[in-house]
Design a protein around this motif. Sequence first.
Motif, PDB file in Angstrom:
ATOM      1  N   MET A   1      22.576   4.937   4.500  1.00  0.00           N
ATOM      2  CA  MET A   1      21.596   5.233   5.551  1.00  0.00           C
ATOM      3  C   MET A   1      20.529   4.148   5.556  1.00  0.00           C
ATOM      4  N   GLN A   2      20.130   3.702   6.732  1.00  0.00           N
ATOM      5  CA  GLN A   2      19.169   2.608   6.829  1.00  0.00           C
ATOM      6  C   GLN A   2      18.025   2.986   7.751  1.00  0.00           C
ATOM      7  N   LYS A   3      16.840   2.652   7.316  1.00  0.00           N
ATOM      8  CA  LYS A   3      15.668   2.792   8.166  1.00  0.00           C
ATOM      9  C   LYS A   3      15.053   1.418   8.304  1.00  0.00           C
ATOM     10  N   LYS A   4      14.879   0.944   9.520  1.00  0.00           N
ATOM     11  CA  LYS A   4      14.353  -0.398   9.739  1.00  0.00           C
ATOM     12  C   LYS A   4      13.009  -0.313  10.436  1.00  0.00           C
ATOM     13  N   GLU A   5      12.053  -1.066   9.911  1.00  0.00           N
ATOM     14  CA  GLU A   5      10.718  -1.097  10.489  1.00  0.00           C
ATOM     15  C   GLU A   5      10.339  -2.545  10.752  1.00  0.00           C
ATOM     16  N   ASN A   6       9.635  -2.790  11.841  1.00  0.00           N
ATOM     17  CA  ASN A   6       9.193  -4.140  12.152  1.00  0.00           C
ATOM     18  C   ASN A   6       7.673  -4.276  12.142  1.00  0.00           C
ATOM     19  N   SER A   7       6.960  -3.189  12.441  1.00  0.00           N
ATOM     20  CA  SER A   7       5.505  -3.262  12.533  1.00  0.00           C
ATOM     21  C   SER A   7       4.872  -3.003  11.170  1.00  0.00           C
ATOM     22  N   TRP A   8       5.344  -3.736  10.163  1.00  0.00           N
ATOM     23  CA  TRP A   8       4.921  -3.510   8.782  1.00  0.00           C
ATOM     24  C   TRP A   8       3.426  -3.660   8.596  1.00  0.00           C
ATOM     25  N   PHE A   9       2.800  -4.597   9.316  1.00  0.00           N
ATOM     26  CA  PHE A   9       1.420  -4.967   9.026  1.00  0.00           C
ATOM     27  C   PHE A   9       0.448  -3.825   9.293  1.00  0.00           C
ATOM     28  N   SER A  10       0.777  -2.992  10.280  1.00  0.00           N
ATOM     29  CA  SER A  10      -0.103  -1.875  10.615  1.00  0.00           C
ATOM     30  C   SER A  10       0.552  -0.529  10.330  1.00  0.00           C
ATOM     31  N   ASP A  11       1.636  -0.533   9.575  1.00  0.00           N
ATOM     32  CA  ASP A  11       2.377   0.690   9.284  1.00  0.00           C
ATOM     33  C   ASP A  11       1.818   1.334   8.022  1.00  0.00           C
ATOM     34  N   GLU A  12       1.034   2.403   8.185  1.00  0.00           N
ATOM     35  CA  GLU A  12       0.392   3.036   7.039  1.00  0.00           C
ATOM     36  C   GLU A  12       1.412   3.667   6.094  1.00  0.00           C
ATOM     37  N   TRP A  13       2.514   4.173   6.640  1.00  0.00           N
ATOM     38  CA  TRP A  13       3.545   4.755   5.780  1.00  0.00           C
ATOM     39  C   TRP A  13       4.070   3.704   4.811  1.00  0.00           C
ATOM     40  N   PHE A  14       4.274   2.490   5.307  1.00  0.00           N
ATOM     41  CA  PHE A  14       4.763   1.424   4.436  1.00  0.00           C
ATOM     42  C   PHE A  14       3.778   1.147   3.308  1.00  0.00           C
ATOM     43  N   TRP A  15       2.508   0.976   3.643  1.00  0.00           N
ATOM     44  CA  TRP A  15       1.526   0.599   2.628  1.00  0.00           C
ATOM     45  C   TRP A  15       1.339   1.688   1.583  1.00  0.00           C
ATOM     46  N   LYS A  16       1.375   2.948   2.016  1.00  0.00           N
ATOM     47  CA  LYS A  16       1.203   4.039   1.061  1.00  0.00           C
ATOM     48  C   LYS A  16       2.440   4.225   0.188  1.00  0.00           C
ATOM     49  N   THR A  17       3.627   3.961   0.771  1.00  0.00           N
ATOM     50  CA  THR A  17       4.869   4.203   0.045  1.00  0.00           C
ATOM     51  C   THR A  17       5.265   3.026  -0.832  1.00  0.00           C
ATOM     52  N   TYR A  18       5.210   1.820  -0.277  1.00  0.00           N
ATOM     53  CA  TYR A  18       5.727   0.650  -0.975  1.00  0.00           C
ATOM     54  C   TYR A  18       4.658  -0.370  -1.361  1.00  0.00           C
ATOM     55  N   GLY A  19       3.533  -0.365  -0.658  1.00  0.00           N
ATOM     56  CA  GLY A  19       2.516  -1.371  -0.926  1.00  0.00           C
ATOM     57  C   GLY A  19       2.092  -1.481  -2.379  1.00  0.00           C
ATOM     58  N   PRO A  20       1.726  -0.351  -3.022  1.00  0.00           N
ATOM     59  CA  PRO A  20       1.230  -0.434  -4.401  1.00  0.00           C
ATOM     60  C   PRO A  20       2.224  -1.019  -5.394  1.00  0.00           C
ATOM     61  N   ILE A  21       3.528  -0.796  -5.207  1.00  0.00           N
ATOM     62  CA  ILE A  21       4.483  -1.288  -6.196  1.00  0.00           C
ATOM     63  C   ILE A  21       4.711  -2.788  -6.069  1.00  0.00           C
ATOM     64  N   MET A  22       4.185  -3.417  -5.008  1.00  0.00           N
ATOM     65  CA  MET A  22       4.317  -4.861  -4.873  1.00  0.00           C
ATOM     66  C   MET A  22       3.366  -5.602  -5.814  1.00  0.00           C
ATOM     67  N   PHE A  23       2.435  -4.867  -6.426  1.00  0.00           N
ATOM     68  CA  PHE A  23       1.485  -5.465  -7.363  1.00  0.00           C
ATOM     69  C   PHE A  23       1.788  -4.943  -8.761  1.00  0.00           C
ATOM     70  N   ASP A  24       2.321  -5.803  -9.626  1.00  0.00           N
ATOM     71  CA  ASP A  24       2.640  -5.357 -10.976  1.00  0.00           C
ATOM     72  C   ASP A  24       1.381  -5.340 -11.842  1.00  0.00           C
ATOM     73  N   ASP A  25       1.512  -4.778 -13.045  1.00  0.00           N
ATOM     74  CA  ASP A  25       0.360  -4.621 -13.933  1.00  0.00           C
ATOM     75  C   ASP A  25      -0.270  -5.958 -14.293  1.00  0.00           C
ATOM     76  N   GLN A  26       0.555  -6.986 -14.489  1.00  0.00           N
ATOM     77  CA  GLN A  26       0.018  -8.287 -14.871  1.00  0.00           C
ATOM     78  C   GLN A  26      -0.849  -8.871 -13.769  1.00  0.00           C
ATOM     79  N   ARG A  27      -0.413  -8.701 -12.528  1.00  0.00           N
ATOM     80  CA  ARG A  27      -1.204  -9.220 -11.410  1.00  0.00           C
ATOM     81  C   ARG A  27      -2.551  -8.509 -11.331  1.00  0.00           C
ATOM     82  N   LEU A  28      -2.549  -7.206 -11.589  1.00  0.00           N
ATOM     83  CA  LEU A  28      -3.805  -6.463 -11.574  1.00  0.00           C
ATOM     84  C   LEU A  28      -4.718  -6.922 -12.712  1.00  0.00           C
ATOM     85  N   LYS A  29      -4.129  -7.172 -13.885  1.00  0.00           N
ATOM     86  CA  LYS A  29      -4.924  -7.644 -15.021  1.00  0.00           C
ATOM     87  C   LYS A  29      -5.488  -9.036 -14.756  1.00  0.00           C
ATOM     88  N   ASN A  30      -4.733  -9.866 -14.052  1.00  0.00           N
ATOM     89  CA  ASN A  30      -5.193 -11.223 -13.753  1.00  0.00           C
ATOM     90  C   ASN A  30      -6.471 -11.225 -12.922  1.00  0.00           C
TER      91      ASN A  30
END
Length: 253
Positions: A1-30
């Motif tokens: 099953m595939q869900k495709k989104e194009n309006s990522w920049f203003s898609d709040e569902w994307f940022w809440k669901t996937y945004g945080p995991i794009m920043f690993d612990d090391q990047r936060l510590k940096n």
Amino acid sequence: MQKKENSWFSDEWFWKTYGPIMFDDQRLKNSVYEVERIMELCGIKKNDNVLDCCCGLGRHSLELAQKGCRVSGLDLSQGYLDLAKAEAEKRSLKVDFIHKDARTIDYENQFDAIINMFTSFGYFDDPDEDLELLRKLHRALKPGASLFMEMMGKEILARDFEERTWFEREGIKIMLEYSVDLNWTELCNRWLFYKDDVMTEYSFSHRIFSASEMAAMLWKAGFSTIEIFGSFEKDLYDHNAKNLILIAHKDAD
């Protein structure tokens, strides 16, 4: 099953669901070290007014506040800002997080420093709006203040270019695919997320800049002096550069 989104920049569902995991612990510590270097390089002091333009999760905003600065963190993603506000409350830090499109800011002689981090520049549909934003940031700075920008320079991207990479985090498999378009003026991104037999795809492009291209644009925006470095340690921007760092100074007059 595939869900495709194009309006990522203003898609709040994307940022809440996937945004945080794009920043690993090391990047936060940096972020702690990066803020220390930014404050030293820009002469930022306790109680200075600092704008974090396109602040995302607020990782630099929070560290600046921890150092005693009066911080405004601006971002288009309400999802990111909600997470940033929660972290500020958890740490008993005061940051003015603002949900706003950076193109609409209208400050004048207000900030002792402005930062723009993690390649958060070049995403507007109209390239002319890049220069217009820099002009607005110049106007927002107090006389003698500085704009600090950190990004992946075109030279570094060409040196280290990978067409695809993947990793797994928090039970989600993530593949990132890249290609260059329009004669090395745009980087095309395709992000694929696999979880529970569902694939979510986001595709977007943003402009990429060389050091000389950014310097020319900053000059045109009104900045009087531009310093260019290849790391937070003030290394030369050469074939060994880690980041493209620009510190643009507004005249003190």
